[in-house]
Design a protein around this motif. Structure first.
Motif, PDB file in Angstrom:
ATOM      1  N   LEU A  30     -29.685  -3.963   1.961  1.00  0.00           N
ATOM      2  CA  LEU A  30     -28.416  -4.229   2.640  1.00  0.00           C
ATOM      3  C   LEU A  30     -27.763  -2.927   3.110  1.00  0.00           C
ATOM      4  O   LEU A  30     -27.283  -2.833   4.250  1.00  0.00           O
ATOM      5  CB  LEU A  30     -27.488  -4.983   1.692  1.00  0.00           C
ATOM      6  N   VAL A  31     -27.765  -1.921   2.239  1.00  0.00           N
ATOM      7  CA  VAL A  31     -27.138  -0.641   2.578  1.00  0.00           C
ATOM      8  C   VAL A  31     -27.868   0.028   3.743  1.00  0.00           C
ATOM      9  O   VAL A  31     -27.247   0.624   4.629  1.00  0.00           O
ATOM     10  CB  VAL A  31     -27.112   0.280   1.339  1.00  0.00           C
ATOM     11  N   SER A  32     -29.202  -0.068   3.750  1.00  0.00           N
ATOM     12  CA  SER A  32     -29.956   0.554   4.846  1.00  0.00           C
ATOM     13  C   SER A  32     -29.631  -0.100   6.185  1.00  0.00           C
ATOM     14  O   SER A  32     -29.663   0.565   7.233  1.00  0.00           O
ATOM     15  CB  SER A  32     -31.459   0.448   4.571  1.00  0.00           C
ATOM     16  N   ARG A  33     -29.277  -1.383   6.186  1.00  0.00           N
ATOM     17  CA  ARG A  33     -28.913  -2.065   7.421  1.00  0.00           C
ATOM     18  C   ARG A  33     -27.529  -1.624   7.908  1.00  0.00           C
ATOM     19  O   ARG A  33     -27.314  -1.423   9.101  1.00  0.00           O
ATOM     20  CB  ARG A  33     -28.903  -3.585   7.198  1.00  0.00           C
ATOM     21  N   ARG A  34     -26.606  -1.512   6.965  1.00  0.00           N
ATOM     22  CA  ARG A  34     -25.215  -1.227   7.324  1.00  0.00           C
ATOM     23  C   ARG A  34     -24.951   0.273   7.479  1.00  0.00           C
ATOM     24  O   ARG A  34     -24.031   0.674   8.191  1.00  0.00           O
ATOM     25  CB  ARG A  34     -24.296  -1.806   6.232  1.00  0.00           C
ATOM     26  N   GLY A  35     -25.774   1.077   6.787  1.00  0.00           N
ATOM     27  CA  GLY A  35     -25.562   2.517   6.850  1.00  0.00           C
ATOM     28  C   GLY A  35     -24.464   3.015   5.942  1.00  0.00           C
ATOM     29  O   GLY A  35     -24.016   4.158   6.054  1.00  0.00           O
ATOM     30  N   SER A  36     -24.010   2.172   5.017  1.00  0.00           N
ATOM     31  CA  SER A  36     -22.953   2.540   4.085  1.00  0.00           C
ATOM     32  C   SER A  36     -23.117   1.750   2.799  1.00  0.00           C
ATOM     33  O   SER A  36     -23.520   0.575   2.834  1.00  0.00           O
ATOM     34  CB  SER A  36     -21.573   2.262   4.689  1.00  0.00           C
ATOM     35  N   ALA A  37     -22.791   2.401   1.672  1.00  0.00           N
ATOM     36  CA  ALA A  37     -22.816   1.724   0.375  1.00  0.00           C
ATOM     37  C   ALA A  37     -21.427   1.316  -0.076  1.00  0.00           C
ATOM     38  O   ALA A  37     -21.266   0.740  -1.157  1.00  0.00           O
ATOM     39  CB  ALA A  37     -23.455   2.627  -0.677  1.00  0.00           C
ATOM     40  N   GLN A  38     -20.409   1.612   0.710  1.00  0.00           N
ATOM     41  CA  GLN A  38     -19.041   1.257   0.345  1.00  0.00           C
ATOM     42  C   GLN A  38     -18.859  -0.258   0.410  1.00  0.00           C
ATOM     43  O   GLN A  38     -19.172  -0.893   1.426  1.00  0.00           O
ATOM     44  CB  GLN A  38     -18.050   1.946   1.272  1.00  0.00           C
ATOM     45  N   ILE A  39     -18.352  -0.829  -0.663  1.00  0.00           N
ATOM     46  CA  ILE A  39     -18.163  -2.274  -0.714  1.00  0.00           C
ATOM     47  C   ILE A  39     -17.216  -2.733   0.390  1.00  0.00           C
ATOM     48  O   ILE A  39     -17.388  -3.817   0.973  1.00  0.00           O
ATOM     49  CB  ILE A  39     -17.636  -2.678  -2.105  1.00  0.00           C
TER      50      ILE A  39
END
Length: 518
Positions: free
Chosen positions: A370-379
């Motif tokens: 999921l993070v790799s798709r969005r480019g961010s780990a921030q909830i």
């Protein structure tokens, strides 16, 4: 030993695969990924053969291989498995090929002269070989060498691939674990000196775990309580750093967040299990009286770790860091069960090692996708993922429910056994630890609500669902979580006889027996 050396083949195969990947010439480096995957699948086949060859009703250690190594030092190449080692071998062999597939694009350089991909997968196989050998080693010195050596490929995996602060995280990981290992080295040398004393019952100075544990059981090891306590603390400190046990945990969140998701799972689901495995095999069986002496302190630290990890997870704004802190809480449960010293709690802890590996792998890898798709780990960067990627959201929910130990999923039965077994001797500790069940529901369900529900945000609308390569990783993990949750008997059948030979029959302190705080 007669017949095929199955245990030797189990670690030599991935070690050879690692070496080949690391030295591949330029024209063949494009084959590193499929080669590593093929080697890991073959290793899984060997691990399955080990599992099928092991008989829970047979000898304590089976498939034993023993050959001279350095006879003048009383050390040998001695391998063997009990039920606990078998299930951890199977866990390792299952996880590694899934991680190689999950991290297939972690090094995306298409330059055929680039060495990074071959190095990356070669380091994975090197870690697998060392972890497998540490689980099957029956020589204390051999185990110690592997315990330290596996830090080297892990250091390069953390420091070479991942986030912008990966170098700092890798150094922190290495320094913490090396310091613990140096303390353990002093204890290993001290144990060796004790076995060299007349009347030790070991036949002279030795590192053979079987001989030393037999001497301990017979009460012939010539060492006073003070020395035995010091040796126990040397081993325990190193294992507590590796596991990790609060307050020696601070290296884990940074290392997990700055690594690639595949490397983080390798560390938390596989490598860190060497620490809890060491507590069960070496601390309890070599130093039973010292284990009894320090059990109340270790249980108190474990309970603090359980609550601390859960509370800090709730406060996180970074998805990957949140999941990393849940592992600190889960390791607290494993250590609590080990030092509660009942067969029920220790069987639960051994099973928990497997189930935590599966649930953490599933949740961390899906979050990584999921993070790799969005480019961010921030909830806060997410919301409404369920509407655009329903399969990803659904598998994330199942992995999250496994993490909070929902009945019907694998971690439930292991956590239940730990708490019930602990309640037999340390009632207050078990009751306090149970609070973490509520906290786990809070951080998992709140995370799911913030990330997956509601209207899709601007940066979420174009997210794609899980692709076939990712499903190849996720589906087996979900299937195992459900399978072991509904039918844990095969794993428990292997674990329980081994735990019966490990458990220390001790009476708890009077305050604890009455339900007081340990």
């Amino acid at each position: 030993m007669s017949g095929f050396p199955l245990l030797s083949a189990l670690w030599i195969l991935p070690a050879a695969g690692a070496l080949i990947c690391l030295v591949l010439p330029t024209g063949f480096r494009h084959a590193a990924r499929p080669l590593a995957l093929g080697v890991s699948l073959a290793t899984l086949g060997l691990a399955a053969a080990v599992g099928m060859s092991y008989s829970p009703s047979g000898d304590r250690f089976q498939l034993v291989e023993s050959r001279p190594w350095i006879p003048s030092l009383g050390t040998g190449y001695i391998l063997g498995v009990d039920g606990i080692a078998v299930v951890l071998v199977l866990l390792t062999a299952v996880i590694v090929p899934l991680l190689l597939v999950a991290g297939w694009r972690d090094t995306s350089n298409t330059d055929p002269a680039d060495r990074s991909t071959a190095t990356y997968v070669g380091l994975f196989l090197a870690v697998e070989a060392m972890v497998l050998l540490s689980f099957i080693a029956l020589d204390v010195l051999l185990f110690y060498i592997l315990f330290e050596a596996m830090l080297i490929p892990m250091y390069f995996l953390i420091g070479g691939y991942g986030g912008p602060n990966r170098s700092r995280a890798a150094v922190k990981f290495l320094l913490y674990n090396l310091f613990g290992g140096l303390i353990m080295l002093a204890a290993v040398i001290g144990l060796y000196v004790v076995t060299s004393r007349p009347g030790s019952g070991t036949g002279g100075a030795t590192f053979d775990f079987r001989l030393i544990s037999e001497a301990v059981a017979a009460g012939t090891l010539p060492a006073g309580a003070g020395l035995i306590n010091a040796l126990f603390l040397g081993f325990m400190f190193a294992f507590a750093v590796k596991a990790p046990l609060w307050p020696l945990h601070t290296w884990l969140p940074d290392a997990a967040v700055q690594s690639t998701p595949a490397t983080a799972v390798l560390m938390m689901a596989v490598v860190d299990k060497v620490g809890t495995f060491g507590m069960l095999r070496y601390c309890l069986q070599l130093f039973p009286e010292a284990s009894r002496t320090f059990a109340p302190v270790i249980i108190a630290l474990a309970v603090i770790g359980i609550l601390y990890g859960a509370l800090i997870a709730i406060a996180q704004t970074d998805m990957m860091r949140l999941i990393a802190f849940t592992s600190i809480s889960h390791f607290g449960f494993i250590i609590l069960g080990i030092f509660a010293m009942t067969e029920l709690s220790q069987a639960g802890s051994a099973l928990y090692m497997v189930n935590h590996g599966l649930s953490t792998a599933a949740l961390f890898l899906i979050a990584g996708f999921l993070v790799s798709r969005r480019g961010s780990a921030q909830i806060s960067a997410f919301g409404g993922v369920r509407q655009v990627a329903p399969v990803l959201a659904g598998t994330f929910l199942i992995a999250g429910l496994a993490t909070l130990s929902l009945p019907g999923l694998a971690p439930f039965i292991s956590e239940f056994l730990v708490l019930v077994g602990t309640f037999e001797r340390y009632r207050v500790a078990a009751v306090i630890a149970s609070v973490a069940l509520v906290l786990a529901a809070m951080y998992v369900l709140w995370l799911y609500q913030r990330v997956m529900t509601g209207p899709p945000g601007a940066g979420v609308q174009g997210l794609r669902d899980l692709v076939p390569r990712e499903l190849v990783v996720v589906v087996p993990l979900i299937a195992l979580l459900i399978g072991l949750g509904v039918y844990p008997k095969p794993a428990l059948d292997m674990i329980t006889p081994a735990v019966a030979g490990t458990s220390i029959e001790v009476q708890p302190p009077a305050a604890v027996a009455d339900g007081g705080i340990p």
